[in-house]
Scaffold this motif. Structure first.
Motif, short mmCIF file in Angstrom:
data_model
loop_
_atom_site.label_atom_id
_atom_site.label_comp_id
_atom_site.label_asym_id
_atom_site.label_seq_id
_atom_site.Cartn_x
_atom_site.Cartn_y
_atom_site.Cartn_z
N ARG A 125 0.84 -1.20 0.00
CA ARG A 125 0.00 0.00 0.00
C ARG A 125 0.88 1.25 0.00
O ARG A 125 0.63 2.20 -0.77
CB ARG A 125 -0.94 -0.01 1.20
N GLY A 185 -6.58 -1.79 -6.59
CA GLY A 185 -6.72 -3.22 -6.28
C GLY A 185 -7.67 -3.99 -7.18
O GLY A 185 -7.30 -5.03 -7.75
N GLU A 220 -6.20 -4.57 -10.62
CA GLU A 220 -5.15 -5.58 -10.70
C GLU A 220 -5.75 -6.97 -10.75
O GLU A 220 -5.34 -7.80 -11.57
CB GLU A 220 -4.19 -5.46 -9.51
N ARG A 221 -6.72 -7.24 -9.90
CA ARG A 221 -7.36 -8.56 -9.90
C ARG A 221 -8.01 -8.85 -11.24
O ARG A 221 -7.92 -9.97 -11.76
CB ARG A 221 -8.39 -8.66 -8.77
N SER A 242 -3.72 -11.44 2.28
CA SER A 242 -4.88 -11.35 1.39
C SER A 242 -5.88 -12.48 1.65
O SER A 242 -5.54 -13.66 1.48
CB SER A 242 -4.44 -11.39 -0.08
#
Length: 212
Positions: A16, A39, A42-43, A167
């Motif tokens: 982060r 985020g 990216e996924r 995660s």
């Protein structure tokens, strides 16, 4: 052999901080906003293109985050995250606890959504040497796909295996599917969608050896 596998970014390295400060270099005043937007992109990129190199995932996710937030990004600035990633800071609790693990006879490995060359730069900053590394480049897929886990299992055949990660989606869920012992390093104070997925929860790495 007793193994503890770790996710790297978010668990050992402050991603982060790395993303926010790196985005600030190319979009001054917008680092925090871009971190919040980054985020999910990216996924999505990883799911769309599981064999895409991670440096390209970083660049495309940043482009999409900037587009979502209406932040201008020069084409040659999209690579800033890959350029700075080897310098992202290691959390201060990491060194001592990893050293205790090794002293207690555990072998340690990384299962990381990263390229081989990028993780090589990060390993120079990790205060304790790792016995093995499996990257998404090795597995041909990004977590939460099971491939990085199965590559590690098939390569090292661990007698006892604990997976430790920050995660919930990328690590706790697939580790649960495989029936692994798992420890959630919940640095962000999140609430799990299913409380049964993480077996043990710590706010950081301190106390991990005692827990195991």
């Amino acid at each position: 052999m007793r193994w503890v596998t770790f996710d790297c970014f978010g668990t050992l390295v402050d991603w982060r901080h790395g993303i926010a400060t790196s985005a600030e270099l190319v979009a001054p005043g917008h680092g925090g906003r871009l971190l919040d937007a980054y985020g999910p992109h990216e996924r999505a990129v990883q799911q769309e293109s599981p064999r895409l190199r991670y440096r390209e995932v970083l660049a495309e996710a940043l482009r999409r985050a900037c587009a979502e937030e209406g932040v201008a990004l020069r084409p040659d600035d999209a690579g800033v995250l890959a350029a700075t990633l080897p310098y992202w800071p290691v959390f201060p609790d990491v060194g001592a606890e990893l050293a205790r693990l090794r002293e207690a006879g555990w072998r340690i490995a990384l299962l990381t959504n990263c390229d081989r060359d990028l993780i090589a730069g990060t390993r120079r900053r990790l205060p304790v040497p790792f016995d093995a590394v499996v990257t998404s480049e090795d597995a041909g897929a990004y977590k939460p796909d099971l491939a990085p886990f199965t590559v590690f299992r098939d390569s090292f055949d661990p007698e006892r295996w604990v997976h430790v990660a920050q995660s919930y989606v990328h690590d706790m869920v697939p580790a649960h599917r495989l029936g692994l012992r798992r420890v959630w390093i919940n640095r962000q104070g999140e609430r799990p969608a299913d409380p049964s997925v993480p077996q043990d929860v710590l706010p950081d790495l301190r106390g991990l050896v005692t827990l195991l």
